[in-house]
Structure formats: C-alpha cells, structure tokens
Design an enzyme around this catalytic site. Structure first.
Site, mmCIF file in Angstrom:
data_model
loop_
_atom_site.group_PDB
_atom_site.id
_atom_site.type_symbol
_atom_site.label_atom_id
_atom_site.label_comp_id
_atom_site.label_asym_id
_atom_site.label_seq_id
_atom_site.Cartn_x
_atom_site.Cartn_y
_atom_site.Cartn_z
ATOM 1 C CB SER A 36 -3.285 113.168 19.381
ATOM 2 O OG SER A 36 -2.267 114.176 19.932
ATOM 3 C CG ASP A 320 -2.011 111.038 27.179
ATOM 4 O OD1 ASP A 320 -1.859 112.427 27.309
ATOM 5 O OD2 ASP A 320 -2.124 110.729 26.288
ATOM 6 C CG HIS A 323 -3.268 113.697 24.116
ATOM 7 N ND1 HIS A 323 -2.647 112.572 24.286
ATOM 8 C CD2 HIS A 323 -3.136 114.531 23.029
ATOM 9 C CE1 HIS A 323 -1.769 112.672 23.201
ATOM 10 N NE2 HIS A 323 -2.287 113.674 22.321
#
Ligand SMILES: *[C@@H]1O[C@H](CO)[C@@H](O)[C@H](O)[C@H]1NC(C)=O
Ligand SMILES: *[C@@H]1O[C@H](CO)[C@@H](O)[C@H](O)[C@H]1NC(C)=O
Ligand SMILES: *[C@@H]1O[C@H](CO)[C@@H](O)[C@H](O)[C@H]1NC(C)=O
Ligand SMILES: *[C@@H]1O[C@H](CO)[C@@H](O)[C@H](O)[C@H]1NC(C)=O
Ligand SMILES: *[C@@H]1O[C@H](CO)[C@@H](O)[C@H](O)[C@H]1NC(C)=O
Ligand SMILES: *[C@@H]1O[C@H](CO)[C@@H](O)[C@H](O)[C@H]1NC(C)=O
Length: 355
Positions: A36, A320, A323
C-alpha cells in the site's frame, strides 16, 4: 563524397530524433512493485479486497479531491519518485492497461503494487484479495511480452528502473500472530523469499533496482495504541532495523553475483525515525496521531467518510493509522532521489538512473 555527407546527415537526424521523441529520450521506464505504500489503485480492481482506499476522505488533496485508491490524502511516494524521473505521476496500475497505452509514445511504465500484500503469498490473505509480490512479477512478465511484441526485446528492460517497497505486512503478520518461530529464523525465510523474487525479476531482464526497506512501523498510530504509554512498539521497530541490515547484505551479495545489477537501497527506518525525533525542521507538528481515523491517536480505525479529519494535513506525518501523508511521502521521495549515504546506499536513486 556524397555517401559520406549522407552518413553525417543521418547521424545528425538520429540524434535529433533521439531528443524529441519521448520513446527515445533516454528517460527510463518505471516499474513499481510492493504494498500500500506504492499502490495507486490496483486493489480498486479487486472487489472483494478489504485493503481499499477508493473512498473519501482518501484523496481529499488529490485533484478534484478524487479518491483513487491511494492510501493518502493526495499523492504517495510512488508518484513523487516517478515525478523526479519526468512522469506526471506514478504510471498506472497493471489492471488498467490497454493496448493503446502500451503502444503509446508516452508509455512510462506500470505500477503493480497492491495494498496489504507482502513477500510471502500468505501475507494479505486476511484482506481477502490482494496481489502478492510473486503474482506482481508474473504480471510484469506479461507486460514484458506485450511490450516485446510492440517495441522489440532489449528496449523494454535495458534502461528500466524497478522500484520495490514491501515487507511491512509480513512483519505485522509475524508480530501480531505471536508466532513461536524465532525472529532470526523468520527473517531468514523472509529474506530468502525476497532473494527469489529479485532473481525472478533479474531473469526477466531487470538490472536497476530502487529498493525501499521497512519504516519504523512500530511507530504507526495503529501500533502505538497497543502501547499503554502511546510510545512505539519497540519489538516491531527492532524487526524493521534487522530487516534492513539483512536486505543490505542480500543486495550486496546479489550485485556481486550479477555484475551488471545496480541498486540503491533506501533506509526507510533511518529516514522516518529522524523525522519523528526532530519533526519541526520538516514542518511536522504531529508525528504520533493520524490525520484521518477514529479512537485513540485516530489510530483505531481506517480513514472513512465518517472518520475524524484534521485540518493542517501538511503538518501531519501520518495520514491514516498506517500510512504517511502526501507531505511525508514527498519528503521520502526527495530523500531517496538525492539523499546521502545515511539514508540511501551505496548510491541514491538519481545516481541509479545514471549508472
Ligand atoms: C498481453 O499479453 C497477454 C498474454 O500474452 C495477452 O493475454 C494480452 O491480451 C496482452 N495485452 C495486450 C494489451 O496486448
Ligand atoms: C497517448 O497518451 C496521451 C497522453 O496520455 C494521450 O493524450 C493520447 O490520447 C494517447 N494516444 C493513444 C493512441 O492512446
Ligand atoms: C497475541 O498476544 C497478545 C498479548 O498477549 C494478545 O492480546 C493477542 O490476542 C495475541 N494474538 C493472537 C493472534 O493470538
Ligand atoms: C512503549 O513505549 C515506551 C516509550 O513511551 C517504551 O519505553 C516501551 O518499550 C514501549 N513498549 C513496548 C511494548 O514496545
Ligand atoms: C508548512 O505547514 C504550513 C501549514 O501549517 C503550510 O501552509 C506550508 O505550506 C508548509 N510548508 C511546507 C514547505 O510544506
Ligand atoms: C463509520 O460508519 C460505519 C457504519 O455506518 C461504522 O461501521 C464505522 O465504525 C464508522 N467509522 C468511524 C470511524 O466512525
């Protein structure tokens, strides 16, 4: 005499065309692999995947506030790195490819990264549907054969850059499963998997690797919430540090086995811990809590339309619970591109492109 002047003219023409045609400009093709931290929308194509970010408030600072699947308020490190090499942002996800893009003069590469994935195939199974690194490499093999059909073999890989950012999810999986496998043994099998993946890419023609190791993931808001004092989880950070030194040794070994392999290894741990310990020079005022989320440190749930959202996003290290913000991603990419040996070895990404 006539023949000679024609030869000179053709030479000049070739050089001139070389400068004006993007396909021949010498700009490298960019292929991006990983999780991610580099995903630009791969998982949007996997409806059953639970590792998705194609909804607000993700993308709030992207043009038109569009949620693209990036786990960020805007762009991520894959974008900023690609921009340093002349692209508008990251090349598009593999699943979005079509024949028109592949044969287009503006073709700049492909992004295979998939949120939730890891070096082991089993990593990410909890997210139901992700693309593990092994499968990403299979996808590259398909793209290579497509491009070979269009452009001819060597052109595809000789100048290409291969960026890889992976491993965090494997460490999270190991740590949170309270596995009885000793740390050293786990890391050995993880690095063996990495070695096999890299050899797979080398067999497919990859020669220039820009590799990003694992950040101090024990300091993510999602991990700090497991520490009563709100501090980082030291065991996870220790795993990330050891992973980096083992990866450093692996890359050095591979580059002596394969004489034409070049690499730049970014030390994401060093880069990030440096900012956490001394945030103000980098314009960060919040390096513990997430900007978007809920609960303690905004670290107890993913960013979603009904989550709490901070205002001064450029002052947050974390977007978040896992991240970085766009601001933090940009800083990382700039450091990888032209940073010194404290952060990227044995050369930086700019030198890798010239090597
Ligand atoms: C790329 O190659 C694969 C496998 O050979 C093929 O199925 C696919 O249609 C090709 N894609 C394009 C856009 O040519
Ligand atoms: C090639 O890419 C450019 C820029 O992305 C786009 O405007 C153009 O339509 C593309 N051409 C084809 C044939 O797809
Ligand atoms: C691992 O151990 C911790 C603390 O002992 C516990 O809270 C957690 O549920 C355990 N996780 C698993 C997957 O067993
Ligand atoms: C929790 O954070 C404190 C620092 O605030 C640190 O000393 C301690 O080792 C951390 N606990 C764990 C389990 O990592
Ligand atoms: C620093 O943060 C402020 C918001 O507090 C923002 O307006 C500014 O653009 C940031 N500066 C840089 C260089 O990112
Ligand atoms: C947002 O709403 C959904 C259901 O409407 C709920 O399951 C979720 O926990 C909420 N998230 C936050 C961060 O409040």
């Amino acid at each position: 005499m006539e023949n000679i002047s024609w030869a000179v003219v053709s030479l000049v023409l070739c050089v001139a065309i070389g400068f004006v045609s993007p396909a021949d400009s010498g700009a490298p093709l960019i292929f991006i692999f990983g999780d991610s931290t580099a995903d630009v929308g791969t998982n949007n194509f996997l409806p059953t995947s639970m590792a998705r970010a194609d909804f607000p408030h993700n993308g709030i600072d992207f043009p038109s506030s569009e949620p693209t699947g990036r786990f960020s308020n805007g762009l991520n490190s894959a974008d900023f790195l690609s921009m340093t090499f002349g692209l508008k942002r990251s090349p598009p996800p593999f699943f979005s490819l079509n024949a028109a893009y592949l044969s287009n003069k503006t073709f700049g590469g492909v992004n295979f990264a998939s949120g939730g994935s890891g070096l082991f195939d089993i990593t990410g199974k909890k997210s139901k549907n992700v693309v593990p690194l092994a499968e990403q490499i299979q996808q590259f093999s398909t793209v290579k054969s497509n491009l070979t059909a269009i452009k001819g073999g060597r052109r595809v890989t000789e100048r290409s850059l291969f960026f890889i950012s992976v491993g965090s999810n494997d460490l999270f999986g190991y740590y949170h499963s309270n596995s009885s496998i000793p740390k050293e043994e786990f890391l050995s099998s993880l690095l063996l998997a990495y070695e096999n993946h890299l050899k797979g890419l080398i067999d497919l023609g990859a020669r220039k690797f820009g590799i990003i190791s694992i950040a101090p993931i024990g300091c993510c808001p999602s991990q700090r919430v497991h520490n009563a004092s709100g501090g980082c989880l030291e065991d996870l950070n220790d795993l990330a540090v050891t992973f980096h030194s083992r990866l450093d040794a692996l890359m050095s070994k591979l580059s002596s086995e394969y004489k034409d392999v070049k690499y730049a290894l970014g030390n994401a741990f060093e880069m990030t811990i440096n900012v956490i310990r001394n945030p103000l020079p980098f314009n960060f005022t919040q390096v513990e809590a997430a900007c978007c989320g809920a609960g303690k440190l905004n670290g107890e749930s993913f960013c979603s339309p009904n989550a709490t959202l901070c205002l001064n996003r450029d002052n947050y290290l974390f977007w978040d619970l896992f991240h970085p913000t766009q601001a933090a991603s940009k800083l990382a990419a700039v450091t990888l591109f032209n940073g010194g040996p404290q952060f990227v070895t044995p050369i930086n990404f700019a030198q890798l492109a010239m090597a």
